[in-house]
Write a protein that holds these residues in place. Structure first.
Motif, mmCIF file in Angstrom:
data_model
loop_
_atom_site.group_PDB
_atom_site.id
_atom_site.type_symbol
_atom_site.label_atom_id
_atom_site.label_comp_id
_atom_site.label_asym_id
_atom_site.label_seq_id
_atom_site.Cartn_x
_atom_site.Cartn_y
_atom_site.Cartn_z
ATOM 1 N N GLU A 67 0.856 -1.029 -0.024
ATOM 2 C CA GLU A 67 -0.084 0.036 0.046
ATOM 3 C C GLU A 67 0.649 1.317 0.082
ATOM 4 O O GLU A 67 0.515 2.126 -0.604
ATOM 5 N N SER A 68 1.761 1.122 0.977
ATOM 6 C CA SER A 68 2.859 2.212 0.885
ATOM 7 C C SER A 68 3.778 2.874 -0.628
ATOM 8 O O SER A 68 3.533 3.766 -0.977
ATOM 9 N N VAL A 69 3.807 1.734 -1.416
ATOM 10 C CA VAL A 69 4.340 1.628 -2.681
ATOM 11 C C VAL A 69 3.391 2.280 -3.433
ATOM 12 O O VAL A 69 3.465 3.429 -4.243
ATOM 13 N N LYS A 70 2.176 1.743 -3.480
ATOM 14 C CA LYS A 70 1.149 2.356 -4.406
ATOM 15 C C LYS A 70 0.869 3.928 -3.989
ATOM 16 O O LYS A 70 0.567 4.457 -5.235
ATOM 17 N N ARG A 71 0.870 4.219 -2.848
ATOM 18 C CA ARG A 71 0.662 5.521 -2.774
ATOM 19 C C ARG A 71 1.896 6.551 -3.094
ATOM 20 O O ARG A 71 1.420 7.432 -3.521
ATOM 21 N N GLY A 72 2.817 6.012 -3.175
ATOM 22 C CA GLY A 72 3.904 6.480 -3.615
ATOM 23 C C GLY A 72 4.066 6.784 -5.097
ATOM 24 O O GLY A 72 4.214 7.820 -5.554
ATOM 25 N N GLU A 96 2.573 10.265 -9.940
ATOM 26 C CA GLU A 96 1.840 10.491 -11.180
ATOM 27 C C GLU A 96 1.273 11.668 -10.886
ATOM 28 O O GLU A 96 1.050 12.739 -11.837
ATOM 29 N N LYS A 97 0.932 12.273 -9.675
ATOM 30 C CA LYS A 97 0.292 13.449 -9.468
ATOM 31 C C LYS A 97 1.214 14.548 -9.230
ATOM 32 O O LYS A 97 0.541 15.768 -8.733
ATOM 33 N N GLU A 98 2.584 14.376 -9.335
ATOM 34 C CA GLU A 98 3.514 15.153 -9.051
ATOM 35 C C GLU A 98 3.680 15.848 -7.839
ATOM 36 O O GLU A 98 3.942 17.062 -7.468
ATOM 37 N N LYS A 99 3.258 14.891 -6.701
ATOM 38 C CA LYS A 99 3.216 15.410 -5.236
ATOM 39 C C LYS A 99 4.516 14.601 -4.756
ATOM 40 O O LYS A 99 4.571 14.058 -3.800
ATOM 41 N N THR A 100 5.582 15.197 -5.267
ATOM 42 C CA THR A 100 6.971 14.743 -4.601
ATOM 43 C C THR A 100 7.886 16.062 -4.272
ATOM 44 O O THR A 100 7.318 17.019 -4.605
ATOM 45 N N LEU A 101 8.750 15.747 -3.521
ATOM 46 C CA LEU A 101 9.645 16.809 -3.090
ATOM 47 C C LEU A 101 11.148 16.308 -3.534
ATOM 48 O O LEU A 101 11.267 15.118 -3.465
ATOM 49 N N ASN A 102 12.058 17.639 -3.749
ATOM 50 C CA ASN A 102 13.319 16.752 -3.978
ATOM 51 C C ASN A 102 13.911 16.774 -2.621
ATOM 52 O O ASN A 102 13.404 16.854 -1.551
#
Length: 84
Positions: A52-57, A62-68
């Motif tokens: 589930e954690s991998v799927k959320r990641g 995909e939604k570009e909700k990441t941080l550098n």
């Protein structure tokens, strides 16, 4: 000094219950790392929680909700500092 099962059990008994799943995931990781679990694909050894954690990641990517890395590190440091 060699750690005994008794010492590990004592440590587990003193842990908050909300950490049990994380500890169990780490034990599974260690068993996999040292060949205790035989599988051609390491992904087959993931717990439901890890999947589930991998799927959320992946959804976050995909939604570009990441941080550098630098931003994430700063946020973590700020969070830890706020808890002192």
């Amino acid at each position: 000094m060699q750690v005994t099962v008794k010492e590990i059990n004592k440590n587990l008994e003193s842990l908050p219950k909300e950490l049990f799943e994380q500890v169990n995931d780490y034990i599974d990781f260690l068993k996999s790392k040292y060949g205790k679990i035989h599988s051609e694909d390491w992904a087959g050894n993931l717990s439901d929680h890890q999947i589930e954690s991998v799927k959320r990641g992946l959804e976050d990517i995909e939604k570009e909700k990441t941080l550098n890395h630098d931003t994430a590190r700063k946020r973590i440091q700020d969070y830890i500092s706020s808890k002192k």
